[in-house]
Design an enzyme around this catalytic site. Sequence first.
Site, PDB file in Angstrom:
ATOM      1  N   ARG A  97       0.846  -1.213   0.000  1.00 54.14           N
ATOM      2  CA  ARG A  97       0.000   0.000   0.000  1.00 54.14           C
ATOM      3  C   ARG A  97       0.874   1.255   0.000  1.00 54.14           C
ATOM      4  NH1 ARG A  97      -4.699   1.492   4.453  1.00 54.14           N
ATOM      5  NH2 ARG A  97      -4.990   3.662   3.841  1.00 54.14           N
ATOM      6  N   ASN A 151     -10.484  -4.173  -0.340  1.00 53.08           N
ATOM      7  CA  ASN A 151     -10.516  -3.113  -1.355  1.00 53.08           C
ATOM      8  C   ASN A 151      -9.665  -3.459  -2.563  1.00 53.08           C
ATOM      9  OD1 ASN A 151     -12.220  -1.035  -0.592  1.00 53.08           O
ATOM     10  ND2 ASN A 151     -10.799  -0.337   1.004  1.00 53.08           N
ATOM     11  N   CYS A 173     -18.955  -2.281   2.351  1.00 53.90           N
ATOM     12  CA  CYS A 173     -18.095  -1.145   2.678  1.00 53.90           C
ATOM     13  C   CYS A 173     -18.657  -0.456   3.908  1.00 53.90           C
ATOM     14  CB  CYS A 173     -18.060  -0.164   1.517  1.00 53.90           C
ATOM     15  SG  CYS A 173     -16.893   1.187   1.805  1.00 53.90           S
ATOM     16  N   HIS A 203     -17.131   3.732  -3.044  1.00 59.16           N
ATOM     17  CA  HIS A 203     -16.297   4.929  -2.879  1.00 59.16           C
ATOM     18  C   HIS A 203     -16.647   6.015  -3.901  1.00 59.16           C
ATOM     19  CE1 HIS A 203     -12.982   2.821  -0.288  1.00 59.16           C
ATOM     20  NE2 HIS A 203     -14.177   2.835   0.279  1.00 59.16           N
ATOM     21  N   TYR A 257     -14.983  10.296  -0.326  1.00 57.46           N
ATOM     22  CA  TYR A 257     -14.066   9.967  -1.428  1.00 57.46           C
ATOM     23  C   TYR A 257     -14.263  10.846  -2.660  1.00 57.46           C
ATOM     24  CZ  TYR A 257     -12.027   5.832   0.726  1.00 57.46           C
ATOM     25  OH  TYR A 257     -11.317   4.989   1.538  1.00 57.46           O
TER      26      TYR A 257
END
Length: 439
Positions: A97, A151, A173, A203, A257
């Site tokens: 990440r 995700n 989510c 998102h 988001y």
Amino acid sequence: MFKQKLKVAVIGGGSSYTPEFVEGLIKRYDEFPVSDLHLVDIEEGKEKLEIVGGLARRMIEKAGVPIHLSLTLDRKEALKDADFVTTQMRIGLLDARIKDERIPLKYGMIGQETNGAGGLFKGLRTIPVLMEITKEMQELCPDAWLINFTNPAGMVTEALLRYSPHKKVIGVCNLPVNMKMTIAKMLQTEVHRVHIDFAGLNHLLYGLDVFIDGKSVMNDVLNIFADPEKQMSMQNIAPIPWEPGFIHSLGLIPCPYHRYYYKTKEILDHELEAYKSGTTRAEVVKRLETDLFELYRSPDLSIKPPQLEKRGGAYYSDAACNLMSSIYNDKGDIQTLNVQNNGSISDLPHESAVEVNCIVTKNGPKPIAVGSLPVSILGLVHQIKSFERTAAEAAVTGSYQKALLAMCINPLVTSDETAKKLLDEMLEAHKNHLPQFFN
Ligand code: G6P
């Protein structure tokens, strides 16, 4: 048939979020009697699995519920005859990440876990593993539901619905739950009185209307959203205020988001600062995780510690437990989930994944009809859906051309020449977790 003893397998069981999941099962034991809980992880996650497993065991003992806990590295053993399988993995762990966030920033582009180039790469690493899991499920637990909160949940659900043989797949989510809680707080009312008509993609979720006890309070909510003093965001997204004029003309509630798309420059500036100081979200989370696991180790801890709420994904696991219980009990309640569109949003393909309100029954979630989306948001929704579909195809086929195309159609990646350089650097950086591109 109504089973009295349920088996649940959690893939990525060593995750720091697991205590919330265990708390969710304990809390619902009377209505959702899980007798076997299998926490599964991989060799590299063994130490975390043992630490989190130790805490889970203490939580179960303290609560006095007869849930039998197994910690295992053997995924197939965990999947065998499971009723529900949840997936919360991070392929390449947090170091991957960090690369997803930092490499795009080096090229002056937003680096994020689920959006832009970072989101693409998280998908390319994750989708093949989930495809493998669903194939195993077909063999070992064909009737089980897969509840995925890994995700990028939208892209993952899209890929599984299109390419996996196992169709009992739901993406979960925490964002809808989070928005509902925040809006209830803004309106100074209890969450259970609030209903939001949600629609969009994961998102990229919009609140189309908000109700308290069935009466629309949309104008009040828009006024609050337009007030720079009363902004809301999530732990992982900078609370950059919305322009009042923008909110009023949009006439919809954006999710946190949306700042990546409607406030791109401000978010990028914020991220570039974090890049310089070594405080991108993944770097912050890595430190948070070290502290959390330190806490989890303590033999005196036998509850989910409040510090877990510093993570952006708080309430994820609770949403998953809620969903499993509603399916098991055929509750018919409304939850916002990532499911096959089936005509709910009339502008999107039937077979695509969308995030919409669903009625949850024993046969799974049934999406509620939304109709056509307002023209003001349709372009962005279509663009992100094209990105998700192209990225899902790239992940499954290992096609370089498709990966490049996905990169180029993402609104957060600026030009195809840079896109190619970025793609090549990221492919190389994540090589060990992208066998489909290198074999
Ligand atoms: C939000 C999103 C989740 C995501 C999380 C990241 O809550 O809805 O999908 O997993 O943020 O939080 P983190 O603490 O890992 O940055």
